[in-house]
Scaffold this motif. Structure first.
Motif, PDB file in Angstrom:
ATOM      1  N   LEU A   1      36.637  49.089  40.754  1.00 41.65           N
ATOM      2  CA  LEU A   1      36.559  47.911  41.611  1.00 41.65           C
ATOM      3  C   LEU A   1      36.542  48.321  43.082  1.00 41.65           C
ATOM      4  CD1 LEU A   1      36.423  44.867  41.902  1.00 41.65           C
ATOM      5  CD2 LEU A   1      38.922  44.802  41.752  1.00 41.65           C
ATOM      6  N   ALA A   2      37.299  49.342  43.433  1.00 42.32           N
ATOM      7  CA  ALA A   2      37.301  49.841  44.808  1.00 42.32           C
ATOM      8  C   ALA A   2      35.913  50.343  45.197  1.00 42.32           C
ATOM      9  CB  ALA A   2      38.342  50.958  44.972  1.00 42.32           C
ATOM     10  N   ARG A   3      35.231  51.017  44.278  1.00 40.98           N
ATOM     11  CA  ARG A   3      33.858  51.496  44.551  1.00 40.98           C
ATOM     12  C   ARG A   3      32.928  50.332  44.845  1.00 40.98           C
ATOM     13  NH1 ARG A   3      30.150  54.014  41.580  1.00 40.98           N
ATOM     14  NH2 ARG A   3      30.811  52.983  39.667  1.00 40.98           N
ATOM     15  N   LEU A   4      33.023  49.260  44.028  1.00 45.97           N
ATOM     16  CA  LEU A   4      32.195  48.082  44.239  1.00 45.97           C
ATOM     17  C   LEU A   4      32.504  47.437  45.588  1.00 45.97           C
ATOM     18  CD1 LEU A   4      30.286  45.744  43.522  1.00 45.97           C
ATOM     19  CD2 LEU A   4      32.182  44.738  42.212  1.00 45.97           C
ATOM     20  N   LEU A   5      33.773  47.209  45.864  1.00 44.87           N
ATOM     21  CA  LEU A   5      34.158  46.549  47.109  1.00 44.87           C
ATOM     22  C   LEU A   5      33.787  47.392  48.328  1.00 44.87           C
ATOM     23  CD1 LEU A   5      37.612  45.072  46.012  1.00 44.87           C
ATOM     24  CD2 LEU A   5      35.400  43.891  46.169  1.00 44.87           C
TER      25      LEU A   5
ATOM     26  N   LEU B   1      34.163  40.241  48.720  1.00 43.39           N
ATOM     27  CA  LEU B   1      32.729  40.211  48.421  1.00 43.39           C
ATOM     28  C   LEU B   1      32.023  39.133  49.236  1.00 43.39           C
ATOM     29  CD1 LEU B   1      32.908  40.765  44.562  1.00 43.39           C
ATOM     30  CD2 LEU B   1      31.935  42.353  46.248  1.00 43.39           C
ATOM     31  N   ALA B   2      32.609  37.945  49.299  1.00 43.71           N
ATOM     32  CA  ALA B   2      31.999  36.852  50.069  1.00 43.71           C
ATOM     33  C   ALA B   2      31.920  37.220  51.553  1.00 43.71           C
ATOM     34  CB  ALA B   2      32.783  35.559  49.874  1.00 43.71           C
ATOM     35  N   ALA B   3      32.979  37.811  52.101  1.00 42.92           N
ATOM     36  CA  ALA B   3      32.985  38.211  53.505  1.00 42.92           C
ATOM     37  C   ALA B   3      31.973  39.324  53.772  1.00 42.92           C
ATOM     38  CB  ALA B   3      34.390  38.668  53.920  1.00 42.92           C
ATOM     39  N   SER B   4      31.614  40.052  52.721  1.00 44.46           N
ATOM     40  CA  SER B   4      30.612  41.119  52.839  1.00 44.46           C
ATOM     41  C   SER B   4      29.191  40.587  52.720  1.00 44.46           C
ATOM     42  CB  SER B   4      30.857  42.188  51.772  1.00 44.46           C
ATOM     43  OG  SER B   4      32.121  42.773  51.956  1.00 44.46           O
ATOM     44  N   GLY B   5      29.065  39.292  52.432  1.00 47.37           N
ATOM     45  CA  GLY B   5      27.748  38.680  52.395  1.00 47.37           C
ATOM     46  C   GLY B   5      27.008  38.830  51.085  1.00 47.37           C
ATOM     47  N   VAL B   6      27.732  39.087  50.005  1.00 50.23           N
ATOM     48  CA  VAL B   6      27.088  39.203  48.693  1.00 50.23           C
ATOM     49  C   VAL B   6      27.529  38.036  47.806  1.00 50.23           C
ATOM     50  CG1 VAL B   6      26.948  41.718  48.864  1.00 50.23           C
ATOM     51  CG2 VAL B   6      28.884  40.710  47.701  1.00 50.23           C
ATOM     52  N   ALA B   7      26.821  37.848  46.705  1.00 56.11           N
ATOM     53  CA  ALA B   7      27.161  36.798  45.750  1.00 56.11           C
ATOM     54  C   ALA B   7      28.427  37.231  45.003  1.00 56.11           C
ATOM     55  CB  ALA B   7      26.007  36.578  44.778  1.00 56.11           C
TER      56      ALA B   7
ATOM     57  N   HIS C   1      30.685  35.886  42.781  1.00 52.07           N
ATOM     58  CA  HIS C   1      30.865  35.669  41.339  1.00 52.07           C
ATOM     59  C   HIS C   1      29.931  36.557  40.528  1.00 52.07           C
ATOM     60  CE1 HIS C   1      32.534  31.927  43.092  1.00 52.07           C
ATOM     61  NE2 HIS C   1      33.464  32.166  42.184  1.00 52.07           N
ATOM     62  N   ALA C   2      28.695  36.691  40.984  1.00 52.69           N
ATOM     63  CA  ALA C   2      27.728  37.525  40.264  1.00 52.69           C
ATOM     64  C   ALA C   2      28.198  38.971  40.207  1.00 52.69           C
ATOM     65  CB  ALA C   2      26.354  37.448  40.928  1.00 52.69           C
ATOM     66  N   HIS C   3      28.687  39.483  41.326  1.00 53.01           N
ATOM     67  CA  HIS C   3      29.083  40.885  41.345  1.00 53.01           C
ATOM     68  C   HIS C   3      30.342  41.144  40.528  1.00 53.01           C
ATOM     69  CE1 HIS C   3      26.051  40.961  44.466  1.00 53.01           C
ATOM     70  NE2 HIS C   3      25.919  42.220  44.120  1.00 53.01           N
ATOM     71  N   LEU C   4      31.287  40.226  40.564  1.00 55.39           N
ATOM     72  CA  LEU C   4      32.467  40.420  39.712  1.00 55.39           C
ATOM     73  C   LEU C   4      32.100  40.276  38.244  1.00 55.39           C
ATOM     74  CD1 LEU C   4      35.691  38.918  41.315  1.00 55.39           C
ATOM     75  CD2 LEU C   4      35.113  41.277  40.820  1.00 55.39           C
ATOM     76  N   LEU C   5      31.228  39.329  37.938  1.00 52.32           N
ATOM     77  CA  LEU C   5      30.792  39.167  36.548  1.00 52.32           C
ATOM     78  C   LEU C   5      30.034  40.402  36.075  1.00 52.32           C
ATOM     79  CD1 LEU C   5      30.750  37.355  34.091  1.00 52.32           C
ATOM     80  CD2 LEU C   5      28.714  36.243  35.006  1.00 52.32           C
TER      81      LEU C   5
ATOM     82  N   ALA D   1      26.548  46.282  39.411  1.00 50.06           N
ATOM     83  CA  ALA D   1      27.045  45.444  40.498  1.00 50.06           C
ATOM     84  C   ALA D   1      26.724  46.075  41.850  1.00 50.06           C
ATOM     85  CB  ALA D   1      28.546  45.209  40.347  1.00 50.06           C
ATOM     86  N   ILE D   2      26.846  47.386  41.955  1.00 48.90           N
ATOM     87  CA  ILE D   2      26.550  48.079  43.209  1.00 48.90           C
ATOM     88  C   ILE D   2      25.038  48.114  43.457  1.00 48.90           C
ATOM     89  CG2 ILE D   2      26.614  50.322  44.375  1.00 48.90           C
ATOM     90  CD1 ILE D   2      29.411  50.708  43.042  1.00 48.90           C
ATOM     91  N   ALA D   3      24.266  48.404  42.428  1.00 50.73           N
ATOM     92  CA  ALA D   3      22.808  48.495  42.586  1.00 50.73           C
ATOM     93  C   ALA D   3      22.191  47.165  43.008  1.00 50.73           C
ATOM     94  CB  ALA D   3      22.167  48.989  41.288  1.00 50.73           C
ATOM     95  N   TRP D   4      22.798  46.067  42.610  1.00 59.07           N
ATOM     96  CA  TRP D   4      22.239  44.750  42.909  1.00 59.07           C
ATOM     97  C   TRP D   4      22.820  44.126  44.177  1.00 59.07           C
ATOM     98  CZ3 TRP D   4      21.850  41.657  37.663  1.00 59.07           C
ATOM     99  CH2 TRP D   4      20.976  42.333  36.801  1.00 59.07           C
TER     100      TRP D   4
END
Length: 163
Positions: free
Chosen positions: A16-20, A64-70, A72-76, A86-89
């Motif tokens: 999760l840290a990598r994604l964030l 995620l929202a503050a980073s400007g990404v979708a 819910h989609a990325h957590l899902l 999640a990172i690639a998208w």
């Protein structure tokens, strides 16, 4: 059967840290700005991004929202496929499509299937996912053909629209 090792706290926290971290870095915003918008202390954000502290569900969504990404989609995607998807998208139209699609799917299934919703079998999921992807691909091809046809029609009219 789910492998419980996949849910080891340290591994989940690191993934999760990598994604964030990827979302924060791709945003082009400062960490202080993201921390402020996510309503999380800047030191807590630093520890979350370093994998030293687990983010709550709300914190992860807000980062995620503050980073400007979708968000819910990325957590899902993180939960159902891998952190790599999640990172690639990140910051892509595909992620926004996935967010809107996954948000609409439950009510669409209930609306279209009605009483048959209880007859759905888990073994159909993989084939249905591939069928939806093929249907989407066909839809994109059809839109491209229509755009090309309209382009040919307008190119044939001298000076464009006449009025």
């Amino acid at each position: 059967m789910t492998k419980m090792a996949l849910f080891a706290e340290q591994q989940v926290r690191a993934d999760l840290a990598r994604l964030l971290l990827a979302a924060v870095e791709a945003s082009g915003r400062t960490r202080c700005d993201i921390a402020r918008d996510a309503q999380i202390h800047k030191d807590a954000l630093r520890r979350v991004l370093a994998g030293e502290r687990s983010a709550s569900l709300g914190e992860a969504l807000r980062i995620l929202a503050a980073s400007g990404v979708a968000p819910h989609a990325h957590l899902l995607l993180f939960l159902v496929s891998s952190g790599d998807h999640a990172i690639a998208w990140l910051q892509s139209d595909l992620a926004q499509f996935f967010e809107d699609f996954s948000g609409e799917l439950p009510s669409a299934l209930e609306r279209v299937l009605g009483n048959q919703v209880h007859d759905v079998k888990p073994r159909w999921a993989k084939g249905t996912a591939h069928r939806v992807a093929r249907l989407l691909s066909d839809h994109i091809d059809e839109l491209e053909r229509k755009d090309a046809l309209l382009g040919d029609v307008f190119a044939g009219v001298e000076g464009g629209h006449r009025g």
